[in-house]
Each structure stands twice: as structure tokens, then as C-alpha cells.
Scaffold this motif. Structure first.
Motif, short mmCIF file in Angstrom:
data_model
loop_
_atom_site.label_atom_id
_atom_site.label_comp_id
_atom_site.label_asym_id
_atom_site.label_seq_id
_atom_site.Cartn_x
_atom_site.Cartn_y
_atom_site.Cartn_z
N ARG A 98 0.82 -1.22 0.00
CA ARG A 98 0.00 0.00 0.00
C ARG A 98 0.85 1.27 0.00
N MET A 134 -6.00 -0.24 -4.88
CA MET A 134 -5.30 -1.02 -3.86
C MET A 134 -6.26 -1.99 -3.17
N THR A 138 -6.50 2.41 0.92
CA THR A 138 -7.02 1.10 0.54
C THR A 138 -8.37 1.25 -0.13
#
Length: 329
Positions: A13, A26, A58
Motif C-alpha cells: 500500500r 489497492m 485502501t
């Protein structure tokens, strides 16, 4: 970009965050948050803040148990972020299936298990978390109390840095004739399939494939109570559950399985097998197809937005963290 495990999830990440020209979608699969309920305070102080910060970068967060799903929904993902729960990496129920009586007899003979001996098996790395020591303590206590103890054998499949310590414990407890460390095995289904019960005493599990594999073979599981085993254990039906360090609890579980008559064994074996159906790999594959389709939609939306900005002479889009998004089981 799809990353796994705490270190891989951190590095992956961060790499995605440092690639503004590409701006990848992601995806992170958490195979078990380290800040689980009952975890040491250090875990909550060290791991939770990192996961909370990384959540902002994310797009899709995948978890494998209900406790982690609830925790994941409280995290603020990137704007429009999604949370999914999947049934683990997928259980191969064709490979892990009950053995025929003939197969079982051949496997037991090959392993040196005498007729009538109760055979208990654990599968997992030899480390502190897998907690095989509690089973050794249980066997030592049973040996001290029961002259018929030689009718029980314990086999451990797996290797790890705890092996010298395990060997020392076995000697100290006088269990040399009752415990065998098999090391790394390529025939785990055969070893599991000829067992009378499987011991799965892990302190922490995201799900616990070793427990599921034993159940798929019709073998009852003596499991430690953790967020992973709670996903599939039905105490009294497909095995027995107790706290991770409860020596007496594991003794009760062993004795309960040893006392089963043939009809009870058949009924238990059938329920063990049935209880693993929701974790069949076809369910995981279907869930992952849905997840990757969602990721592809995000990619396409991002490309369209970038094209519109480029056509208007605007600078590239900079994605900012958002306030969470949709959650899906």
C-alpha cells in the motif's frame, strides 16, 4: 495492486501511495488482524494505528472472519472503499475427503499405529502461537492418571524453530513413546484421514485451514477458542472447543472422542464433513470474481476521470482519503 499479510500489506500500500502517475486500485487481504479481541496490549498499540492509517490508501479490504469484518467496517477506507468477507483461501474438499476403511487401515499401518490405538494429530508450524505444548501437557497429565495411556499416540505434522524445544518437552514429560514429530509432510491428507481426532490449539487464527481440512476428512477437531475456529466449530457436533491454555479442557475433549461408540463416530464424521461446505473453494472463487469485478469498475472509473481531466487541460487527479464506503459480506 493486491497485497497480503501485514508486512506485504504495509509495503504494497505504501508502494501504491508513492505511484501518483499510475494511481493503482489497492486491494488488501487481511488473513487476520493482529489487534484481535484478547490480543496483547502491544498489538493494539502497534498494529491498529498502522492499519488505521493505511486504510486511507485502501480501495478494497478483504477479511476472512466475522470479528475482523466488524473491525474492518470501522476503518475509514479511501473514498468509495469496499469491505468484503470471504470464506478463507478456499478448501479443496476433493483432496481432503474421508478415507475408505481400507485406505485408513493402510495409512495407520504405514505410520506404525497399532490396532485399537487412539491417534491424535496436529498440523501446523512448530511455534508459540500454534501452542502444541498444551497438548503435550494434557498427555502428560493423562499418562500420570491412566495406566492405559499407551493406547494413545500423538503425531505432529509440521516444522519450525520450536522443534528443539518440543523435543526437549517430550523428553521432560516422558512422552517419547507416545509423541512423534513427523516434520514437513507431503501426505497430510493421509495422516489426517487415519486420525481419530485432530488437535488444533492455536492461540490466534484468522480462520485456520488445518482445522477445516481435518473436518473435511470427517475427523473431529479439538480446537482452541479463537476468532478463526468460531467460524466453523460446533461444539459437541464436530468436535470440542476450550480456551487455548486449558489443559483439562483438551483432556475432556480427547476423552469424549475416545468414549464415542461406532454410531456416534459415524454421525460425528458426517457432520464434520458437512460443516465445511461453506468454505469450499468454489465459494471463495465466486467471491473473488465479484471482488475483482468491483476493482475493475474502479479502474475504469479512474481512467475515465483521468481522461476527462486531461481533455480539459487539468492536472492529474490526486486521490484523497475518504470516509469509508460500502461494506459487503
Amino acid at each position: 495492486m493486491h497485497c497480503h499479510t501485514p508486512v506485504g500489506g504495509l509495503l504494497g500500500r505504501l508502494a501504491g501511495r508513492l505511484c501518483p502517475e499510475v494511481r493503482p486500485v489497492m486491494i488488501y487481504t487481511a488473513h487476520g488482524f493482529h489487534f484481535y479481541k484478547g490480543a496483547p496490549l502491544f498489538n493494539h498499540l502497534a498494529y491498529y494505528p498502522v492499519e488505521k492509517w493505511l486504510a486511507r490508501y485502501t480501495d478494497i479490504l478483504i477479511v476472512i472472519n466475522r470479528e475482523d469484518y466488524r473491525a474492518a467496517r470501522r476503518l475509514s477506507l479511501r473514498k468509495g472503499g469496499l469491505v468484503f468477507q470471504i470464506p478463507g483461501v478456499g478448501l479443496d474438499r476433493e483432496r481432503f475427503r474421508p478415507l475408505t476403511p481400507e485406505e485408513r487401515a493402510r495409512c495407520r499401518e504405514r505410520l506404525g499405529i497399532a490396532p485399537g490405538q487412539f491417534f491424535l494429530v496436529s498440523v501446523g508450524e512448530l511455534n508459540e502461537n500454534k501452542n502444541q505444548k498444551v497438548i503435550l501437557d494434557a498427555l502428560a497429565r493423562m499418562k500420570a492418571a491412566d495406566p492405559s495411556f499407551p493406547a494413545l499416540r500423538y503425531g505432529v505434522c509440521g516444522d519450525g524453530f520450536f522443534r528443539p524445544r518440543m523435543e526437549e518437552w517430550i523428553r521432560e514429560l516422558g512422552l517419547e513413546g507416545a509423541v512423534t514429530l513427523y516434520g514437513h509432510r507431503r501426505d497430510v491428507p493421509a495422516v489426517l484421514g487415519c486420525a481419530d481426532a485432530a488437535a488444533f490449539p492455536s492461540v490466534r487464527e484468522g480462520l485456520g485451514m488445518a482445522g477445516l481440512e481435518a473436518l473435511a476428512m470427517g475427523v473431529p477437531v479439538l480446537a482452541a477458542d479463537n476468532r478463526g475456529t468460531r467460524e466453523y466449530m460446533a461444539p459437541g457436533k464436530n468436535g470440542f472447543v476450550c480456551p487455548p491454555h486449558d489443559v483439562d479442557g483438551f483432556i475432556r475433549g480427547i476423552e469424549a472422542v475416545r468414549r464415542m461408540d461406532e454410531a456416534q463416530r459415524r454421525e460425528t464424521a458426517a457432520f464434520c464433513r458437512e460443516s465445511t461446505e461453506p468454505f469450499d473453494r468454489r465459494h471463495t472463487r465466486a467471491a473473488m470474481k465479484e471482488i475483482y469485478a468491483a476493482a475493475d469498475r474502479k479502474v475504469q472509473a479512474r481512467l475515465r476521470a483521468e481522461a476527462r481531466r486531461a481533455a480539459g487541460g487539468l492536472p492529474p487527479l490526486r486521490l484523497r482519503p475518504g470516509k469509508g464506503g460500502e461494506s459487503r459480506g
